[in-house]
Design a protein around this motif. Structure first.
Motif, PDB file in Angstrom:
ATOM      1  N   MET A  58      -5.408  -8.486   7.317  1.00  0.00           N
ATOM      2  CA  MET A  58      -5.509  -7.075   7.707  1.00  0.00           C
ATOM      3  C   MET A  58      -4.306  -6.279   7.217  1.00  0.00           C
ATOM      4  O   MET A  58      -4.438  -5.182   6.680  1.00  0.00           O
ATOM      5  CB  MET A  58      -5.615  -6.946   9.230  1.00  0.00           C
ATOM      6  CG  MET A  58      -6.950  -7.358   9.789  1.00  0.00           C
ATOM      7  SD  MET A  58      -6.993  -7.227  11.595  1.00  0.00           S
ATOM      8  CE  MET A  58      -7.028  -5.447  11.796  1.00  0.00           C
ATOM      9  N   ALA A  59      -3.112  -6.850   7.413  1.00  0.00           N
ATOM     10  CA  ALA A  59      -1.885  -6.150   7.031  1.00  0.00           C
ATOM     11  C   ALA A  59      -1.794  -5.962   5.516  1.00  0.00           C
ATOM     12  O   ALA A  59      -1.463  -4.873   5.034  1.00  0.00           O
ATOM     13  CB  ALA A  59      -0.669  -6.901   7.559  1.00  0.00           C
ATOM     14  N   ASN A  64      -1.977  -2.622   0.685  1.00  0.00           N
ATOM     15  CA  ASN A  64      -2.587  -2.372  -0.616  1.00  0.00           C
ATOM     16  C   ASN A  64      -3.258  -0.993  -0.629  1.00  0.00           C
ATOM     17  O   ASN A  64      -3.141  -0.248  -1.593  1.00  0.00           O
ATOM     18  CB  ASN A  64      -3.594  -3.481  -0.940  1.00  0.00           C
ATOM     19  CG  ASN A  64      -4.219  -3.332  -2.301  1.00  0.00           C
ATOM     20  OD1 ASN A  64      -5.080  -2.494  -2.501  1.00  0.00           O
ATOM     21  ND2 ASN A  64      -3.788  -4.159  -3.229  1.00  0.00           N
ATOM     22  N   ARG A  65      -3.913  -0.638   0.452  1.00  0.00           N
ATOM     23  CA  ARG A  65      -4.628   0.641   0.543  1.00  0.00           C
ATOM     24  C   ARG A  65      -3.679   1.837   0.452  1.00  0.00           C
ATOM     25  O   ARG A  65      -3.968   2.810  -0.230  1.00  0.00           O
ATOM     26  CB  ARG A  65      -5.407   0.705   1.873  1.00  0.00           C
ATOM     27  CG  ARG A  65      -6.215   1.982   2.066  1.00  0.00           C
ATOM     28  CD  ARG A  65      -6.862   2.041   3.443  1.00  0.00           C
ATOM     29  NE  ARG A  65      -5.904   2.183   4.520  1.00  0.00           N
ATOM     30  CZ  ARG A  65      -5.292   3.330   4.859  1.00  0.00           C
ATOM     31  NH1 ARG A  65      -5.549   4.444   4.195  1.00  0.00           N
ATOM     32  NH2 ARG A  65      -4.432   3.363   5.862  1.00  0.00           N
ATOM     33  N   VAL A  66      -2.529   1.766   1.104  1.00  0.00           N
ATOM     34  CA  VAL A  66      -1.632   2.932   1.143  1.00  0.00           C
ATOM     35  C   VAL A  66      -0.711   3.031  -0.069  1.00  0.00           C
ATOM     36  O   VAL A  66      -0.055   4.051  -0.260  1.00  0.00           O
ATOM     37  CB  VAL A  66      -0.807   3.001   2.453  1.00  0.00           C
ATOM     38  CG1 VAL A  66      -1.724   3.079   3.661  1.00  0.00           C
ATOM     39  CG2 VAL A  66       0.181   1.851   2.563  1.00  0.00           C
ATOM     40  N   LEU A  67      -0.665   1.976  -0.881  1.00  0.00           N
ATOM     41  CA  LEU A  67       0.153   2.028  -2.095  1.00  0.00           C
ATOM     42  C   LEU A  67      -0.602   2.726  -3.216  1.00  0.00           C
ATOM     43  O   LEU A  67      -1.806   2.543  -3.376  1.00  0.00           O
ATOM     44  CB  LEU A  67       0.537   0.621  -2.555  1.00  0.00           C
ATOM     45  CG  LEU A  67       1.645  -0.063  -1.771  1.00  0.00           C
ATOM     46  CD1 LEU A  67       1.763  -1.525  -2.182  1.00  0.00           C
ATOM     47  CD2 LEU A  67       2.971   0.662  -1.957  1.00  0.00           C
ATOM     48  N   ASN A  68       0.130   3.511  -4.014  1.00  0.00           N
ATOM     49  CA  ASN A  68      -0.501   4.144  -5.171  1.00  0.00           C
ATOM     50  C   ASN A  68      -0.760   3.092  -6.257  1.00  0.00           C
ATOM     51  O   ASN A  68      -0.409   1.923  -6.098  1.00  0.00           O
ATOM     52  CB  ASN A  68       0.320   5.333  -5.680  1.00  0.00           C
ATOM     53  CG  ASN A  68       1.674   4.925  -6.228  1.00  0.00           C
ATOM     54  OD1 ASN A  68       1.874   3.823  -6.720  1.00  0.00           O
ATOM     55  ND2 ASN A  68       2.620   5.831  -6.141  1.00  0.00           N
ATOM     56  N   PHE A  69      -1.339   3.514  -7.365  1.00  0.00           N
ATOM     57  CA  PHE A  69      -1.776   2.611  -8.424  1.00  0.00           C
ATOM     58  C   PHE A  69      -0.661   1.685  -8.915  1.00  0.00           C
ATOM     59  O   PHE A  69      -0.882   0.508  -9.164  1.00  0.00           O
ATOM     60  CB  PHE A  69      -2.355   3.421  -9.591  1.00  0.00           C
ATOM     61  CG  PHE A  69      -2.851   2.576 -10.717  1.00  0.00           C
ATOM     62  CD1 PHE A  69      -4.022   1.833 -10.578  1.00  0.00           C
ATOM     63  CD2 PHE A  69      -2.154   2.505 -11.909  1.00  0.00           C
ATOM     64  CE1 PHE A  69      -4.482   1.035 -11.616  1.00  0.00           C
ATOM     65  CE2 PHE A  69      -2.617   1.707 -12.950  1.00  0.00           C
ATOM     66  CZ  PHE A  69      -3.777   0.975 -12.797  1.00  0.00           C
ATOM     67  N   GLU A  70       0.543   2.207  -9.074  1.00  0.00           N
ATOM     68  CA  GLU A  70       1.689   1.415  -9.545  1.00  0.00           C
ATOM     69  C   GLU A  70       2.560   0.921  -8.379  1.00  0.00           C
ATOM     70  O   GLU A  70       3.673   0.451  -8.595  1.00  0.00           O
ATOM     71  CB  GLU A  70       2.551   2.257 -10.497  1.00  0.00           C
ATOM     72  CG  GLU A  70       1.872   2.560 -11.817  1.00  0.00           C
ATOM     73  CD  GLU A  70       1.774   1.340 -12.710  1.00  0.00           C
ATOM     74  OE1 GLU A  70       2.715   0.533 -12.762  1.00  0.00           O
ATOM     75  OE2 GLU A  70       0.720   1.194 -13.371  1.00  0.00           O
TER      76      GLU A  70
END
Length: 170
Positions: A58-59, A64-70
């Motif tokens: 879950m974490a 991963n979801r809140v990080l931008n592409f790079e």
């Protein structure tokens, strides 16, 4: 960085952080399983010895979801693969919280599912002995040996892992 955001499950931790009056910093109570931020908000997420207390899938999915592409995750976590360290943990249960579970091989594979593991450091194999010996020269020698060993399959027997890993686009 232009700004910093911090979350903690503890209101007390957030109050202490806010009391520092850090410029361009924002702190709020939150759960790492459900990060209160939009998709692709951050360049970097830093987790220092917290992931092994959480539902790891879950974490990692949330990070991963809140990080931008790079985006990159910077982390440090204990490993629990070494049988000697497992014995030590069993002998010292009061040194940890109930929810604590050091990373195992399955957890490392899960980390690899969400992140490209291109910059990892494995540490605390022989150098951990220098905690008791307290001689700088001994620590330097043991750390040097650790650096060599960490390039082999024996890296999985180390005490901790740290890294800066890149978001894997899923």
């Amino acid at each position: 960085a232009a700004s910093y955001y911090g979350i903690d499950i503890s209101n007390t931790g957030i109050q202490k952080a806010k009391a520092l009056n850090l410029k361009n910093s924002y702190f709020q109570t939150g759960d790492a399983h459900y990060l209160p931020f939009e998709k692709e908000t951050f360049d970097c997420v830093i987790c220092n010895s917290i992931l092994h207390h959480l539902d790891l899938e879950m974490a990692l999915k949330e990070i991963n979801r809140v990080l931008n592409f790079e985006g990159r995750l910077i982390f440090r976590e204990p490993l629990g693969i070494n049988p000697i360290f497992q014995i030590y943990r069993k002998l010292t249960p009061n040194a940890r919280t109930i929810d604590e579970r050091p990373f195992n091989l399955k957890d490392l594979n899960l980390l690899n599912k969400y992140f490209i593991m291109d910059n990892l450091t494995w540490f605390g194999f022989l150098s951990i002995l220098s905690t008791y010996l307290r001689l700088k020269i001994i620590r330097k020698i043991l750390t040097g040996i650790d650096n060599l060993i960490s390039k082999s399959i024996l890296k999985y027997l180390f005490w901790q892992i740290a890294g800066t890993v890149k978001k894997r686009v899923i």
